[in-house]
Design an enzyme around this catalytic site. Structure first.
Site, PDB file in Angstrom:
ATOM      1  CE  LYS A  22      19.943 -45.635 -53.405  1.00  0.00           C
ATOM      2  NZ  LYS A  22      18.866 -45.588 -52.402  1.00  0.00           N
ATOM      3  CG  ASN A  23      15.986 -44.721 -55.110  1.00  0.00           C
ATOM      4  OD1 ASN A  23      16.693 -45.304 -54.291  1.00  0.00           O
ATOM      5  ND2 ASN A  23      15.945 -43.399 -55.217  1.00  0.00           N
ATOM      6  CB  CYS A 117      18.547 -41.562 -42.336  1.00  0.00           C
ATOM      7  SG  CYS A 117      17.776 -40.640 -43.649  1.00  0.00           S
ATOM      8  NE  ARG A 122      14.437 -40.770 -46.148  1.00  0.00           N
ATOM      9  CZ  ARG A 122      15.226 -41.335 -47.048  1.00  0.00           C
ATOM     10  NH1 ARG A 122      16.504 -41.410 -46.852  1.00  0.00           N
ATOM     11  NH2 ARG A 122      14.724 -41.833 -48.150  1.00  0.00           N
ATOM     12  CG  ASP A 306      17.843 -38.968 -54.556  1.00  0.00           C
ATOM     13  OD1 ASP A 306      17.805 -38.505 -53.414  1.00  0.00           O
ATOM     14  OD2 ASP A 306      17.306 -40.056 -54.867  1.00  0.00           O
ATOM     15  NE  ARG A 398      22.400 -46.359 -48.327  1.00  0.00           N
ATOM     16  CZ  ARG A 398      21.662 -45.254 -48.413  1.00  0.00           C
ATOM     17  NH1 ARG A 398      22.075 -44.137 -47.864  1.00  0.00           N
ATOM     18  NH2 ARG A 398      20.506 -45.260 -49.012  1.00  0.00           N
TER      19      ARG A 398
END
Ligand code: UD1
Length: 426
Positions: A22-23, A117, A122, A306, A398
């Site tokens: 994803k990243n 968030c 962030r 993560d 997500r």
């Protein structure tokens, strides 16, 4: 409202393949803006964050064609706008990754200022300070960052206060067309940065040192479109490794480079987990009880933030007490209080979590606080006695493609169901 319903205690074993990261995919999609024409990205995960980035690109004028579930053809020759509105940035902070590419291609960009968030404030101050060093001028107007380059962009040395992934990527992209040489000192070293540099170089950029703390970018005049395969998702992989470690029976996880999970796998071995490394993944199993282990999150090659929440679920069921220290985000322990509702014994003290292992967890209703915290709760539910209902699963969508289906193929009893009322509403 959709929830996951999970019946705990079923054997988990088999083989699972992870998708592209994803990243990485999000930044590669943003980078296509700099190479007018059709770039083909393969191994793109089919997840909601990627859909949001598709909308961002379309809003700028690109066409995004879904060739098959994991292949996108992005035509950026038609991009003629440089505004990314708050409604999209609010959905996904990573939308700010278009800032660097838009400045590089058009010399200007208007991107809504992201808010915080669930995992913290962030900020993007390091992105902006770095870009200013290269000649970018910013005005903050009505919540938007309005960027321009009144005197062109020129290479310089940018020393980051912290090895920020997003700042490194935005700077690397923005400086591709800058006059002279740009040096990013204290750059982030994540495999996704290397993937981005590899694609940009294939497009004609001159970037060296990606994967080290010192990245050099020699300005070029133009980039051309390419076909590029997204690197395997080490965090999705790590999550399935943690699932296998939790349940004990062998689970083979493929589609990623085990070197990208180096410290996670080493720590898991210290916890009594057996890891067999392969060229395209690893097999995880466990015959002895989980042992306590201290971890602290740090930028790559340190322990990834993560993977912190998923590892906390393992430690919650380990023999002994562990200290988990979160050094990257200030608010990343929210899943702990939900784990405590399931019977875990976790005490938060500032940026430390003291985890006293318990013998068992029990199913109940919990709410997913964020993407990785949600995955940690799913793991806890797989090991718990009885049934767990997890709300807030849009967070999980997500970042995990077909999470339910992949876990089901491993033997889990998990289903996505629609329920009428929202237990979280006042
Ligand atoms: C990326 C990843 C995220 C991962 C994180 C750290 C994406 C889409 N997301 O997020 O999954 O957890 O890297 O590996 O790739 N900071 C500032 N000012 C800045 C930039 C960052 O204070 O200008 C702070 C952040 O608030 C955070 C820390 O630095 O506390 C690390 O942030 P960063 O590495 O930039 O993470 P992201 O790129 O946002």
């Amino acid at each position: 409202m959709e929830v996951f319903q999970i019946e705990g205690g079923h054997p988990i074993t088999g083989q699972v393949t992870v998708e592209g990261a994803k990243n990485s995919a999000l930044k590669l999609m943003a980078a296509t803006i700099m190479a007018p024409g059709v770039t083909t990205l393969t191994n793109v995960p089919n997840i909601s964050d990627v859909h949001v980035m598709g909308k961002v690109l379309k809003r700028l004028g690109a066409s995004v064609v879904v060739v098959d579930e994991h292949t996108l053809e992005i035509d950026t020759s038609t991009v003629d706008r440089w505004e990314t509105p708050y409604e999209l940035v609010a959905k996904m902070r990573a939308s700010t990754a278009v800032l660097g590419p838009l400045i590089a291609r058009f010399g200007r960009a208007v991107v809504a200022m992201p808010g915080g968030c669930n995992i913290g404030a962030r900020k993007i101050d390091m992105h902006l300070l770095g870009l200013q060093c290269l000649g970018v001028h910013f005005e903050n107007e009505h919540g938007d960052i309005n960027a321009s380059i009144p005197n062109g962009m020129h290479g310089d040395t940018v020393t980051l206060d912290f090895a920020s992934v997003g700042a490194t990527e935005n700077l690397m992209m923005a400086s591709v067309f800058a006059e002279g040489v740009t040096t990013i000192d204290n750059a982030a070293r994540e495999p996704e940065i290397v993937d981005l540099a590899n694609m940009l170089n294939a497009m004609g950029a001159r970037i060296s040192g990606a994967g080290s703390p010192l990245i050099e970018i020699e300005g070029v005049r133009e980039l051309h479109p390419v076909k590029h395969q997204v690197v395997g998702d080490r965090i999705e992989a790590g999550t399935y490794v943690a699932v296998g470690a939790l349940c004990g029976d062998p689970v083979r996880v493929s589609g990623f480079n085990p070197l990208h999970l180096g410290l996670v796998l080493k720590k898991y071995e210290q916890m009594g987990i057996t890891i067999e490394r392969h060229h395209d993944g690893c097999t995880v199993s466990r015959t002895e009880p989980l042992r306590a282990c201290d971890i602290q999150t740090l930028p790559f090659p340190g322990f990834p933030t993560d993977m912190q929440a998923q590892t906390m679920t393992l430690l919650a069921l380990a023999q002994g007490s562990s200290v988990v220290t979160e050094n990257v985000f200030e608010n990343r322990f929210i899943a702990a209080s939900e784990l405590n509702r399931m019977g875990a014994d976790i005490r938060i003290e500032g940026h430390h979590a003291v985890v006293h292992g318990v013998e068992r967890l029990q199913g109940t209703q919990v709410k997913s606080p964020d993407l990785r915290g949600g995955a940690a709760l799913v793991m806890a539910a797989l090991a718990a006695e009885g049934t767990t209902t997890i709300s807030g699963i849009s967070h999980i969508d997500r970042g995990y493609e077909h999470f339910c289906e992949k876990l089901t193929s491993l033997g889990a009893k998990i289903s996505r169901i629609e329920i009428d009322d929202d237990p979280d509403e006042d």
